[in-house]
Write a protein that holds these residues in place. Sequence first.
Motif, mmCIF file in Angstrom:
data_model
loop_
_atom_site.group_PDB
_atom_site.id
_atom_site.type_symbol
_atom_site.label_atom_id
_atom_site.label_comp_id
_atom_site.label_asym_id
_atom_site.label_seq_id
_atom_site.Cartn_x
_atom_site.Cartn_y
_atom_site.Cartn_z
ATOM 1 N N GLU A 259 75.002 61.950 58.478
ATOM 2 C CA GLU A 259 75.518 62.103 57.128
ATOM 3 C C GLU A 259 74.841 61.064 56.251
ATOM 4 O O GLU A 259 74.839 59.876 56.572
ATOM 5 C CB GLU A 259 77.028 61.888 57.135
ATOM 6 C CG GLU A 259 77.653 62.185 55.807
ATOM 7 C CD GLU A 259 79.145 61.923 55.848
ATOM 8 O OE1 GLU A 259 79.848 62.674 56.543
ATOM 9 O OE2 GLU A 259 79.598 60.966 55.215
ATOM 10 N N PHE A 260 74.243 61.527 55.153
ATOM 11 C CA PHE A 260 73.511 60.607 54.284
ATOM 12 C C PHE A 260 74.398 60.108 53.166
ATOM 13 O O PHE A 260 75.123 60.893 52.543
ATOM 14 C CB PHE A 260 72.293 61.311 53.694
ATOM 15 C CG PHE A 260 71.176 61.444 54.673
ATOM 16 C CD1 PHE A 260 70.250 60.433 54.823
ATOM 17 C CD2 PHE A 260 71.087 62.560 55.485
ATOM 18 C CE1 PHE A 260 69.230 60.543 55.747
ATOM 19 C CE2 PHE A 260 70.074 62.669 56.413
ATOM 20 C CZ PHE A 260 69.140 61.659 56.544
ATOM 21 N N ARG B 160 70.272 59.520 48.765
ATOM 22 C CA ARG B 160 69.790 60.863 48.441
ATOM 23 C C ARG B 160 69.382 61.580 49.715
ATOM 24 O O ARG B 160 69.083 60.929 50.728
ATOM 25 C CB ARG B 160 68.606 60.765 47.470
ATOM 26 C CG ARG B 160 67.313 60.373 48.117
ATOM 27 C CD ARG B 160 66.123 60.580 47.201
ATOM 28 N NE ARG B 160 64.931 59.953 47.763
ATOM 29 C CZ ARG B 160 64.073 60.618 48.552
ATOM 30 N NH1 ARG B 160 64.267 61.893 48.840
ATOM 31 N NH2 ARG B 160 63.011 59.992 49.031
ATOM 32 N N LEU B 161 69.402 62.914 49.695
ATOM 33 C CA LEU B 161 69.030 63.663 50.888
ATOM 34 C C LEU B 161 67.522 63.628 51.034
ATOM 35 O O LEU B 161 66.795 63.829 50.055
ATOM 36 C CB LEU B 161 69.510 65.109 50.763
ATOM 37 C CG LEU B 161 71.004 65.274 50.541
ATOM 38 C CD1 LEU B 161 71.356 66.755 50.514
ATOM 39 C CD2 LEU B 161 71.789 64.579 51.635
ATOM 40 N N TYR C 202 72.488 56.003 56.137
ATOM 41 C CA TYR C 202 73.100 57.184 56.763
ATOM 42 C C TYR C 202 73.897 56.774 57.987
ATOM 43 O O TYR C 202 73.718 55.700 58.541
ATOM 44 C CB TYR C 202 72.037 58.204 57.157
ATOM 45 C CG TYR C 202 70.843 57.618 57.873
ATOM 46 C CD1 TYR C 202 69.768 57.109 57.162
ATOM 47 C CD2 TYR C 202 70.793 57.566 59.260
ATOM 48 C CE1 TYR C 202 68.683 56.553 57.809
ATOM 49 C CE2 TYR C 202 69.716 57.028 59.921
ATOM 50 C CZ TYR C 202 68.655 56.511 59.193
ATOM 51 O OH TYR C 202 67.588 55.954 59.831
ATOM 52 N N TRP D 106 70.826 71.757 57.939
ATOM 53 C CA TRP D 106 71.882 71.277 57.032
ATOM 54 C C TRP D 106 73.120 72.112 57.229
ATOM 55 O O TRP D 106 73.053 73.329 57.296
ATOM 56 C CB TRP D 106 71.428 71.327 55.579
ATOM 57 C CG TRP D 106 70.397 70.283 55.283
ATOM 58 C CD1 TRP D 106 69.064 70.493 55.155
ATOM 59 C CD2 TRP D 106 70.621 68.887 55.131
ATOM 60 N NE1 TRP D 106 68.429 69.312 54.924
ATOM 61 C CE2 TRP D 106 69.362 68.299 54.894
ATOM 62 C CE3 TRP D 106 71.742 68.071 55.160
ATOM 63 C CZ2 TRP D 106 69.199 66.949 54.704
ATOM 64 C CZ3 TRP D 106 71.589 66.724 54.967
ATOM 65 C CH2 TRP D 106 70.322 66.164 54.742
ATOM 66 N N GLN E 51 75.276 71.208 52.883
ATOM 67 C CA GLN E 51 74.434 70.012 52.899
ATOM 68 C C GLN E 51 75.208 68.713 53.047
ATOM 69 O O GLN E 51 74.731 67.665 52.650
ATOM 70 C CB GLN E 51 73.585 69.951 51.633
ATOM 71 C CG GLN E 51 72.608 71.097 51.536
ATOM 72 C CD GLN E 51 71.351 70.702 50.834
ATOM 73 O OE1 GLN E 51 71.379 69.938 49.898
ATOM 74 N NE2 GLN E 51 70.223 71.200 51.321
ATOM 75 N N TYR F 249 76.179 67.476 55.955
ATOM 76 C CA TYR F 249 75.617 66.743 57.087
ATOM 77 C C TYR F 249 74.473 67.525 57.724
ATOM 78 O O TYR F 249 74.366 68.733 57.527
ATOM 79 C CB TYR F 249 76.683 66.393 58.121
ATOM 80 C CG TYR F 249 77.247 67.552 58.907
ATOM 81 C CD1 TYR F 249 76.740 67.878 60.167
ATOM 82 C CD2 TYR F 249 78.314 68.297 58.410
ATOM 83 C CE1 TYR F 249 77.276 68.917 60.893
ATOM 84 C CE2 TYR F 249 78.857 69.334 59.133
ATOM 85 C CZ TYR F 249 78.331 69.642 60.382
ATOM 86 O OH TYR F 249 78.853 70.669 61.100
ATOM 87 N N LEU F 250 73.664 66.794 58.466
ATOM 88 C CA LEU F 250 72.507 67.387 59.115
ATOM 89 C C LEU F 250 72.777 67.459 60.601
ATOM 90 O O LEU F 250 73.212 66.478 61.201
ATOM 91 C CB LEU F 250 71.277 66.507 58.855
ATOM 92 C CG LEU F 250 69.950 67.046 59.368
ATOM 93 C CD1 LEU F 250 69.422 68.103 58.424
ATOM 94 C CD2 LEU F 250 68.939 65.920 59.493
#
Lengths: 654, 325
Positions: A226-227, A230-231, A276, A436, A440, A442-443
């Motif tokens: 989780e960022f 910025r993504l 992150y 994602w 978006q 979390y990744l």
Amino acid sequence: MLANQASYPAVPSPVIWRLWLIQSLLLLLLAPAFNFWSLAIFALLLLAKLPQLLLSRPAWSLKLSNLLALTIVSALLLFARDLGVLHLMIHLLLLAAILRLLGFRQNDHADVQQLLWVQYFLFACCFILHQALGMALLVFMLLLLQLQSHYLAFAAPGSTFPYKSALKTSLIFVPLWLGLFLLFPRIAPLWALPGAKQAMTGLGDELNPGSIERLVESDELAFRVEFQSRLPQPDELYWRARIYDTFDGNSWRRRYNNDLADFSKIKHNSNLSFSYKIIVEPHQQRHLYSLGVPLKVNYPQRIDTDALLSSPSVLSQRASFQVQSVLTPVPDFPGAKNNTNLQLPPGNPKSRALAAQLAAEHKTPEQLVLAIGRYLREGGFRYSLNPPALSGDQIDMFLWQSKSGFCSHYAQTTTFLLRAAGVPARIVGGYLGGEWRDNQSYLEVTQRAAHAWVEYLHQGAWHKFDPTLQVAPERLFASLEDLLSAADLLRLEGNWLGRAGFAKQLLQQLEDLDYYWSRWVLGFDNEQQQSLLGSVKNRLLELAALDWWYYIKIILLLLTATLLSRLLWLRLTTAPPVISVWLVQELSPWLAKTPEQTVLQYLAALGHHSTLQQQSAVVAAHYQQLVFAGDIKAEKPLRAEVRQLKKLLKQQRR
Amino acid sequence: MQLLKHKLQSWVRHKIWVWLERRQPPVSQLTLRQNILYVLPSKYGISLFALAAILYLLGSNYQNNLILLLSFLLIGLLLLAIILAFKNLHGLVLQSGETTAAFAGDMLSVQLHLANQRGRQLLEFSLNGEPQLFWTLPSEVMLQVDSSRRGFYRLPRFKIQSLYPFGLVRCWCYPALNQSYWVYPNPLQQQMQQHLPTGDGELQWSHLSPYQMGDALQRIDWKRLSRQPSQPVVKVFSQQGSELHQLVVPSLSGAALEQALSQICAQILHLSHRHLPYTLEVQGRLLTSEQLTTAQNAGGQSTVQPGLSSEELHRQRCLEALSLC
């Protein structure tokens, strides 16, 4: 003053049934810690309790239990030492619990006390092995059963579990429990504990053409991120995990590096820095994942001189940690021996010749790398998950015969060429990209995103170069499934689920739920506790800054709310008075009813008393209709007539 | 060493007893309230707390929040047990019952009335170290007291404790009630035959007289009562050939006195069983069945129970006088 221990009534047999059930389910939950023969022995022991439960056979004697315990413990120590300390401890605890149940004395309360104690401990062991949401819920459900049997073992025999008051009590208990969890100070790990021993997953100690391909076949989760900043863009999502730098002609061995480093002082562009939180799935190894150069990571994770993260102990359960990274080339440590990054085994003469030729044409490493890229791009190479096997001079064979390979082929070839040309280079193993999830937020990175690329030394820093992109540039933006041929796709696991739309959606929702479980419950740590406390403190300060008038308003609001709810409650719970009572109440100001009078007699007396015989007779008729004929419809007219009678009585009084 | 420990223990116990006597003097009705209830974790509670501590360390070291949750669950359970154990005793009302009596060496139970006792579980009443466990509470509780020596006693301070629920916490209190009991001398049966009249057939029916308060119920002429419900009549027996028995407590002391008291006690029982008249002289005080009312006021301690005939009352007074002498 603490006199003798109170005597308890005998433990009722429903409690023993419950304890047996709990132990059986615990055995199932802890099964991953067992090998097949120990599992069989424990299951048999549990089955041996059934004759006692069903046919009321006597409990086992202490001698028999001790003998069995001695045998099984020595067997475990002799033949199951490879299970590891933690698993042996689980064996011993469960063995103690089962044997105590087999020799259970209903009249001795020490037995049930010890049994419950050990079972609570075993629940903790379950949590070492299982942390996913579903399993954790299952364990908590079983814990409720344990709490219920704990209660029943210490309650009067024959009493049932008071579900209603338990529910009420949980209104106090749950906030207390969660409050303790959220606010109780946490300590940092004091010492490393033995972890659950299971098969290693993810990137291994060795990398050879084929190892990444095997990894990619699995759809298993590797980690989630989780960022807070910025993504990142797709080309920034290179998750570094391991460095492979020793080549023996067949495979690349990983670099062992125990030197810690601090990169927090390097100059960086704030646009390229990311912060992150990573939640790593257990992989039974020590390496962790990060982007670029990690500047900061929370204790006890550490950063080595290769800018890789690692955990002090083997990761045998889900772990989460916070990282701050910057995407710059990794600075080289002067002390590091770079000759290993030039080391090459003999062989592959054609490749060496190619490297020499390219080195002669291009002076700087940057140009050389670009040239190698061009060579791969224009040389008719193919990206495939299923390339022909290589043998002998692997690099030569790949470059001039098979010309088809996966990321590991391209990475090792590029590294070989660079080293042969005199540029220090190494292979980095890790993951590229990810998926994602949940809008978006979390990744999700699965093993399918496993990847290998190259780092070369130039001007005191290790620069990233991904040769695979020269062959398959779409790899950056598309998932692996989209790039592969139909034949390759068949090799991938878990694809059948992806095809059914509904199942896929449900699965994704469950995965999202599992993610938030990990994020908020499993990943709740000291730092989050501090921030929670901070925000509570801020709220309190805000409250303190408010005018006192607001407080009065709030108090008044609360008071009226409680009063209103109380009134509503009274209205809802108190039944309206019986019609006869109501009638007498209404008319009592004019004539009090004596106890021996019936309502009809009373009405007659009232009529006589007030000379309103006619109206009171009407009321009496309706009353009779309602009460004696059971005509419910007569209630409304009766009330109307009573009011009418009251009105007449009032007029009379005037 | 053992002796020293024992002495220290009994000294501490005595000190606490004195302190309790000052803090919580005996009353006739006692509601268990916060200021007389004590709560401490039991041994099992301490062991479970230790488990919670171990799990806290384990959870911290594994960085496993689920284990921490389990640890806090156990701590929460302990805290909850404190409240529930307190609630299990809090508000219970104890009332002293009637004064009871028994002969020395016989079983003697003192009755306590309980109120507000519903929904309480597993309460243990212990008196003189003899526990009595109640799964659920009845409205009356019988406490067995020590009846080895004659005399007039106050019910000693006893203990009510409970480990309900979960057995983690012990909540207890030491109630003291204004409740007393008599222990009469042990009636000695051996030499009765020589001293006592056989008395068989000595009672003869004499005449009927109107019922007066205090007449024995078994002498009411029940047949006539059914005919004339408003005028009960009793049968009067004349005790022909039986002189008034005069019992005297000799001025002895020690074991000899006990022996004499036991014999007199047996005689009283025998005489009253045969409805023979008797008087008792104790330390210069003469007890006769006629001067009941006056003696009553003088005696003070004796409690007259309603429904006793004058004869039974006389017997009771004589036995009480024996107990006290």
